[in-house]
Design a protein around this motif. Structure first.
Motif, short mmCIF file in Angstrom:
data_model
loop_
_atom_site.label_atom_id
_atom_site.label_comp_id
_atom_site.label_asym_id
_atom_site.label_seq_id
_atom_site.Cartn_x
_atom_site.Cartn_y
_atom_site.Cartn_z
N LEU A 433 0.92 -1.16 -0.11
CA LEU A 433 0.03 0.14 0.10
C LEU A 433 0.90 1.23 -0.10
O LEU A 433 0.61 2.26 -0.57
CB LEU A 433 -0.82 -0.04 1.29
CG LEU A 433 -2.24 -1.16 1.14
CD1 LEU A 433 -2.72 -1.11 2.60
CD2 LEU A 433 -3.09 -0.78 0.18
N SER A 434 1.91 1.16 0.79
CA SER A 434 2.85 2.27 0.83
C SER A 434 3.27 2.54 -0.45
O SER A 434 3.88 3.83 -1.01
CB SER A 434 4.07 2.28 1.92
OG SER A 434 3.47 2.29 3.13
N SER A 435 3.96 1.51 -1.44
CA SER A 435 4.54 1.65 -2.77
C SER A 435 3.36 2.28 -3.62
O SER A 435 3.66 3.24 -4.50
CB SER A 435 5.18 0.33 -3.10
OG SER A 435 5.45 0.32 -4.47
N PHE A 436 2.24 1.82 -3.45
CA PHE A 436 1.07 2.13 -4.21
C PHE A 436 0.78 3.79 -4.26
O PHE A 436 0.73 4.30 -5.26
CB PHE A 436 -0.19 1.49 -4.02
CG PHE A 436 -0.27 0.02 -4.29
CD1 PHE A 436 0.60 -0.70 -5.04
CD2 PHE A 436 -1.42 -0.80 -3.70
CE1 PHE A 436 0.63 -2.04 -5.28
CE2 PHE A 436 -1.66 -2.06 -3.78
CZ PHE A 436 -0.44 -2.65 -4.67
N ALA A 437 0.91 4.04 -3.01
CA ALA A 437 0.77 5.79 -2.81
C ALA A 437 2.04 6.62 -3.10
O ALA A 437 1.81 7.84 -3.57
CB ALA A 437 0.34 5.82 -1.30
N THR A 438 3.05 5.92 -3.03
CA THR A 438 4.44 6.77 -3.06
C THR A 438 4.99 6.64 -4.52
O THR A 438 5.53 7.56 -5.20
CB THR A 438 5.34 6.61 -2.02
OG1 THR A 438 5.89 5.16 -2.19
CG2 THR A 438 5.17 6.79 -0.69
N ASP A 439 4.90 5.28 -5.09
CA ASP A 439 5.74 4.97 -6.39
C ASP A 439 4.59 5.28 -7.44
O ASP A 439 5.11 5.52 -8.48
CB ASP A 439 6.16 3.37 -6.42
CG ASP A 439 7.23 3.21 -5.44
OD1 ASP A 439 7.98 4.25 -5.36
OD2 ASP A 439 7.27 2.31 -4.85
N PHE A 440 3.38 5.14 -7.22
CA PHE A 440 2.26 5.16 -8.33
C PHE A 440 1.33 6.11 -8.17
O PHE A 440 0.44 6.02 -8.86
CB PHE A 440 1.72 3.89 -8.61
CG PHE A 440 2.85 2.75 -8.75
CD1 PHE A 440 3.19 2.62 -10.22
CD2 PHE A 440 3.44 1.89 -7.99
CE1 PHE A 440 4.10 1.79 -10.41
CE2 PHE A 440 4.25 0.75 -8.33
CZ PHE A 440 4.91 1.02 -9.50
N ASP A 441 1.46 7.18 -7.06
CA ASP A 441 0.63 8.30 -6.75
C ASP A 441 -0.61 7.77 -6.71
O ASP A 441 -1.64 8.68 -7.24
CB ASP A 441 0.93 9.13 -7.73
CG ASP A 441 0.33 10.44 -7.47
OD1 ASP A 441 0.38 11.06 -6.31
OD2 ASP A 441 -0.02 11.46 -8.30
N MET A 442 -0.92 6.70 -6.03
CA MET A 442 -2.39 6.27 -6.08
C MET A 442 -3.03 6.94 -5.03
O MET A 442 -2.70 7.46 -4.04
CB MET A 442 -2.55 4.75 -5.71
CG MET A 442 -2.09 3.80 -6.85
SD MET A 442 -2.69 2.09 -6.80
CE MET A 442 -1.81 1.22 -7.80
N ASP A 443 -4.43 7.30 -5.11
CA ASP A 443 -4.88 7.92 -4.27
C ASP A 443 -5.52 6.72 -3.10
O ASP A 443 -5.40 5.60 -3.55
CB ASP A 443 -6.37 8.75 -4.40
CG ASP A 443 -7.43 7.98 -5.45
OD1 ASP A 443 -7.37 6.72 -5.46
OD2 ASP A 443 -8.22 8.49 -6.17
#
Length: 527
Positions: A433-443
């Protein structure tokens, strides 16, 4: 064997962005309590305290006053993160000789320990550790709370007075542990009907069924009136200890009096252009940092995580668990069960955040109820390796090694508070989840609905079958892989809850398959 589950059914959760505070919790009524506190002028700490006690009543098999845990706190006014550890400890009088190995192979619960005679480390009064939740909430409220302590406990007291409604999901959870609960007369009296799982409310025309939590209500009222330390220095603690000792445990009032939750500096580290604040010490915080350190060596490309990203997740998590097993004491591959914990996250309108995990450890903890207090007791002794001479070997007066991993992350103008329940599955979920938010700019909505893998320390990877075929193929080229679906019960993956502050707007979400989990914002409950 192919699953008989529907292949056309989809499950989603609505994520709302708002300028108001948000609470995301594994029970919607507990989230509502926290949101009501925010609407009444409380801050994120007040909301977390109220949510903590409420969810201990509403999910009594996951956490409660006789459990432990830890949290991360973000103070918006000074831009500082703090850790609060209220983990359990083994009683000082605990003697490892009273936990002899049976020679029957591995135990059958969360960790792959050698089997102990009569499961004395897993179930019953001999598995009970010194609880920390109540002192942790008292310490946090004393330092940062705004609203009166007693007022924050009132919703939990009212829930307990009414008694937990036994709907289909509560009945399912109780049914899953009926045999173990039947071994303790007080647990059987609270949760079962004539030794069987309880009647389900709403089944055809049957009357409403609620648990009798009146003893718990009285204990919470005592904590509201006398303060958190009454469980450690006062009559409430005396009553609980007497119950545990009568059932064969070695918990003492000296253990209770000497217990103190403690604040600590966060384990703060950079990940690419982002920054994370995690728990130090005997938690999954160092494991989380190790995993991200390995993941950082892979250049994440694309609009969404693809095969390269997921193989990096697997590599990072396997490396992190190898290090954890070598230095923190968890050996081998865990059985296919999940920890029974709860996590909730809070953000208030000023941007203060709490990411909080609390637990009884196993489902229903020790499966022992203290009749004088109504508390479901923990089985924190299971966290220790019963084999002596190892980093996490069982001993008296020793802090437990926890799997909890609440984090605060920052990337650009976005800050988030993530965590999860699920024992050894927790780190996998929080790292991805942390990678989704930081690496892929997911909301938040995109991150929480995205498929994940689970890497919990063994050779085999569990992969969500909805991942693209090329991702699964890439994983299978390097690791043994089993594919499965996200389901309501049991959870093949961890059960996360999180909040996010993005460009001044707050949002929250919980595991999409959780039938009770919800995110509630304060405007929804404002009068």
């Amino acid at each position: 064997m192919r699953s008989s589950l529907s292949r056309s059914q989809t499950t989603t959760k609505t994520v709302i962005e708002t300028e108001y505070g948000v609470v995301a919790a594994q029970h919607s009524l507990a989230a509502e309590v926290g949101a009501q506190v925010l609407a009444a002028g409380g801050n994120a700490v007040d909301a977390a305290v109220a949510t903590s006690f409420a969810i201990g009543v509403l999910e009594p098999w996951m956490s409660g006053p006789a459990g432990g845990g830890a949290l991360m706190l973000w103070r918006a006014e000074d831009g500082q993160a703090q850790a609060l550890n209220y983990g359990m400890r083994s009683p000082a009088a605990l003697d490892p000789a009273n936990y002899p190995l049976s020679g029957a192979g591995q135990a059958g619960d969360l960790f792959p320990w050698e089997h102990v005679v009569d499961d004395r480390n897993l179930q019953g009064a001999t598995s009970i550790a010194v609880p920390g939740v109540v002192d942790g909430m008292g310490k946090m409220h004393g330092r940062y709370g705004k609203m009166p302590w007693a007022e924050l406990l009132t919703p939990a007291i009212e829930f307990a007075q009414e008694g937990l409604l036994v709907d289909w999901y509560a009945a399912l959870i109780i049914a899953s542990t009926t045999r173990a609960l039947a071994q303790d007369p007080d647990a059987a009296q609270l949760f079962l009907e004539d030794g069987h799982w309880p009647t389900i409310t709403g089944w055809t025309a049957l009357a409403e069924k609620r648990l009798d939590q009146s003893a718990l209500a009285a204990s919470l009222q005592q904590l509201a009136d006398k303060g958190a330390r009454d469980l450690y220095d006062g009559d409430l603690g005396e009553a609980m200890v007497k119950d545990v000792q009568a059932k064969g445990g070695c918990l003492s009032m000296q253990d209770m009096r000497s217990y103190h939750a403690h604040f600590a500096d966060a384990l703060t580290f950079a990940y690419r252009e982002s920054q994370f604040h995690a728990l130090p010490g005997l938690t999954a915080g160092p494991t989380f940092r190790h995993a991200l350190g390995v993941m950082e060596q892979t250049n994440m490309q694309g609009a969404v995580p693809g095969a390269g990203a997921f193989t990096a997740y697997a590599t990072g998590l396997k490396s992190a668990y190898a290090d954890r097993q070598a230095h923190m004491g968890h050996d081998g591959e865990a059985p296919g069960t999940e920890g029974c914990t709860t996590h909730f996250s809070v953000v208030d309108r000023d941007g203060n955040m709490v990411s909080q995990t609390q637990t009884l450890l196993s489902i229903f903890g020790s499966r022992v109820v203290s009749p004088s207090t109504g508390f479901v007791m923990n089985n924190g002794i299971m966290w220790f390796d019963p084999v002596q001479g190892r980093p996490n070997s069982l001993a008296g007066g020793k802090p437990c090694l926890m799997n909890v991993c609440p984090v605060i992350g920052e990337t650009g103008d976005t800050r988030f508070a993530f965590g999860a329940s699920g024992g050894r599955k927790i780190v996998s979920a929080v790292a991805q989840l942390s990678s989704f938010a930081t690496d892929f700019d997911m909301d938040l909505a995109a991150a929480f609905h995205h498929a994940r893998i689970d890497v919990s320390g063994g050779e085999r990877i569990m992969a969500d079958e909805s991942l693209p075929p090329d991702v699964i193929s890439a994983l299978a080229a390097e690791h043994p892989v089993t594919t499965t679906r996200r389901t309501v019960f049991p959870y093949a993956f961890a059960c996360p809850a999180g909040v996010m502050r993005r460009k001044g707007m707050n949002s929250g979400c919980t595991e999409i398959m959780s039938p009770w989990g919800d995110a509630i914002h304060e405007q929804e409950v404002a009068q």
